[in-house]
Design an enzyme around this catalytic site. Sequence first.
Site, PDB file in Angstrom:
ATOM      1  N   LYS A  24       2.613 -37.213  29.617  1.00  0.00           N
ATOM      2  CA  LYS A  24       1.393 -37.078  28.982  1.00  0.00           C
ATOM      3  C   LYS A  24       0.890 -37.827  27.727  1.00  0.00           C
ATOM      4  O   LYS A  24      -0.190 -38.071  27.541  1.00  0.00           O
ATOM      5  CB  LYS A  24       1.237 -35.565  28.580  1.00  0.00           C
ATOM      6  CG  LYS A  24       1.586 -34.528  29.505  1.00  0.00           C
ATOM      7  CD  LYS A  24       1.523 -33.134  28.901  1.00  0.00           C
ATOM      8  CE  LYS A  24       2.142 -32.032  29.574  1.00  0.00           C
ATOM      9  NZ  LYS A  24       2.509 -30.829  28.887  1.00  0.00           N
ATOM     10  N   GLY A  25       1.829 -38.432  26.992  1.00  0.00           N
ATOM     11  CA  GLY A  25       1.750 -38.985  25.890  1.00  0.00           C
ATOM     12  C   GLY A  25       0.553 -40.035  25.950  1.00  0.00           C
ATOM     13  O   GLY A  25      -0.001 -40.507  25.008  1.00  0.00           O
ATOM     14  N   GLU A  76       2.255 -46.891  28.502  1.00  0.00           N
ATOM     15  CA  GLU A  76       3.167 -46.010  27.740  1.00  0.00           C
ATOM     16  C   GLU A  76       2.650 -45.815  26.320  1.00  0.00           C
ATOM     17  O   GLU A  76       1.873 -46.559  25.845  1.00  0.00           O
ATOM     18  CB  GLU A  76       4.449 -46.470  27.785  1.00  0.00           C
ATOM     19  CG  GLU A  76       5.307 -45.657  28.933  1.00  0.00           C
ATOM     20  CD  GLU A  76       5.570 -44.333  28.561  1.00  0.00           C
ATOM     21  OE1 GLU A  76       4.614 -43.756  28.033  1.00  0.00           O
ATOM     22  OE2 GLU A  76       6.464 -43.679  29.184  1.00  0.00           O
ATOM     23  N   ASP A  86      11.022 -45.940  23.411  1.00  0.00           N
ATOM     24  CA  ASP A  86      11.929 -45.508  22.182  1.00  0.00           C
ATOM     25  C   ASP A  86      13.371 -46.129  22.553  1.00  0.00           C
ATOM     26  O   ASP A  86      13.580 -47.086  22.288  1.00  0.00           O
ATOM     27  CB  ASP A  86      11.838 -43.989  22.161  1.00  0.00           C
ATOM     28  CG  ASP A  86      12.384 -43.504  20.817  1.00  0.00           C
ATOM     29  OD1 ASP A  86      13.109 -43.893  20.410  1.00  0.00           O
ATOM     30  OD2 ASP A  86      11.818 -42.375  20.579  1.00  0.00           O
ATOM     31  N   LYS A 130       9.892 -48.733  19.189  1.00  0.00           N
ATOM     32  CA  LYS A 130      10.748 -48.301  17.934  1.00  0.00           C
ATOM     33  C   LYS A 130      12.185 -48.884  18.260  1.00  0.00           C
ATOM     34  O   LYS A 130      13.093 -48.454  18.819  1.00  0.00           O
ATOM     35  CB  LYS A 130      11.066 -46.718  18.199  1.00  0.00           C
ATOM     36  CG  LYS A 130      11.167 -46.194  16.836  1.00  0.00           C
ATOM     37  CD  LYS A 130      11.744 -44.901  16.848  1.00  0.00           C
ATOM     38  CE  LYS A 130      10.358 -43.684  17.025  1.00  0.00           C
ATOM     39  NZ  LYS A 130      10.991 -42.357  17.334  1.00  0.00           N
ATOM     40  N   PHE A 163       9.851 -40.230  13.573  1.00  0.00           N
ATOM     41  CA  PHE A 163       9.261 -39.375  14.700  1.00  0.00           C
ATOM     42  C   PHE A 163       7.739 -38.968  14.530  1.00  0.00           C
ATOM     43  O   PHE A 163       7.329 -38.686  13.316  1.00  0.00           O
ATOM     44  CB  PHE A 163       9.878 -37.759  14.862  1.00  0.00           C
ATOM     45  CG  PHE A 163       9.582 -37.187  16.245  1.00  0.00           C
ATOM     46  CD1 PHE A 163      10.216 -37.478  17.371  1.00  0.00           C
ATOM     47  CD2 PHE A 163       8.645 -36.447  16.173  1.00  0.00           C
ATOM     48  CE1 PHE A 163       9.926 -37.064  18.300  1.00  0.00           C
ATOM     49  CE2 PHE A 163       8.126 -35.824  17.379  1.00  0.00           C
ATOM     50  CZ  PHE A 163       9.025 -36.136  18.612  1.00  0.00           C
ATOM     51  N   VAL A 164       7.037 -39.649  15.270  1.00  0.00           N
ATOM     52  CA  VAL A 164       5.671 -40.082  15.484  1.00  0.00           C
ATOM     53  C   VAL A 164       4.936 -38.927  16.354  1.00  0.00           C
ATOM     54  O   VAL A 164       5.201 -38.611  17.303  1.00  0.00           O
ATOM     55  CB  VAL A 164       5.240 -41.311  15.919  1.00  0.00           C
ATOM     56  CG1 VAL A 164       3.869 -41.751  15.644  1.00  0.00           C
ATOM     57  CG2 VAL A 164       6.100 -42.604  15.276  1.00  0.00           C
ATOM     58  N   ASP A 200       3.260 -36.086  20.921  1.00  0.00           N
ATOM     59  CA  ASP A 200       3.424 -34.531  20.613  1.00  0.00           C
ATOM     60  C   ASP A 200       4.750 -34.335  19.725  1.00  0.00           C
ATOM     61  O   ASP A 200       5.596 -35.058  19.617  1.00  0.00           O
ATOM     62  CB  ASP A 200       3.439 -33.749  21.861  1.00  0.00           C
ATOM     63  CG  ASP A 200       4.931 -33.843  22.699  1.00  0.00           C
ATOM     64  OD1 ASP A 200       5.259 -34.956  22.852  1.00  0.00           O
ATOM     65  OD2 ASP A 200       5.555 -32.850  22.721  1.00  0.00           O
TER      66      ASP A 200
END
Length: 175
Positions: free
Chosen positions: A40-41, A97, A101, A129, A150-151, A157
């Site tokens: 979903k991001g 995307e 990560d 990252k 952590f973003v 989310d």
Amino acid sequence: MATIDTLIDAAKIQERVAEMGREISKDYAGKEVVFIPVLKGSFIFAADLIRHIEGVTTSIDFLGLRSYGDGTETSGVVQITSDLTKSIEGKHVIIVEDIVDTGLTMEYLLDNMKTRQPATMKVASLLHKPARTRIKIDIDYLGFTIDDVFVIGYGLDYAQNYRNLPYLGVLNPDG
Ligand code: PRP
């Protein structure tokens, strides 16, 4: 109570996403491209990005993937929760995307998409990252490189919350 520190504000995101859109428009001028946002991001990033695509015949198809549980660490297990609706064989494809990560999700995805034989395939990611890299991914269009924090926000989310924030932030659990 948790507080949120702004990492990248809304104006800066918009400026960078517009630049990325212009770059993609230049690279694919006169061609047809299928944008594949990974849910979903990436839904907010993708929605903004494609509004900056000009002079390219643009279609969109979504891929639902889930690589994290509700925590902040990758599980290493990638699930397809919703597949593409159309064949991408012979098409120019850009995977969209929100973040690369560890790279595990993208590696899985690229391997999977390659078997569908697109003409070309590139990756656009809002964030990278590098501190957490386990598999190196070539990101063709990258928004921002960030530290190992952590973003949340702008589609990203924590336990399914905070995707609505118009900026990227870092959650401080203790406030
Ligand atoms: C996030 C993000 C990428 C993946 C990146 O998805 O959207 O798909 O993690 O992590 P990796 O490089 O370590 O594999 P998530 O599983 O949080 O799902 P969501 O997009 O639905 O929030």
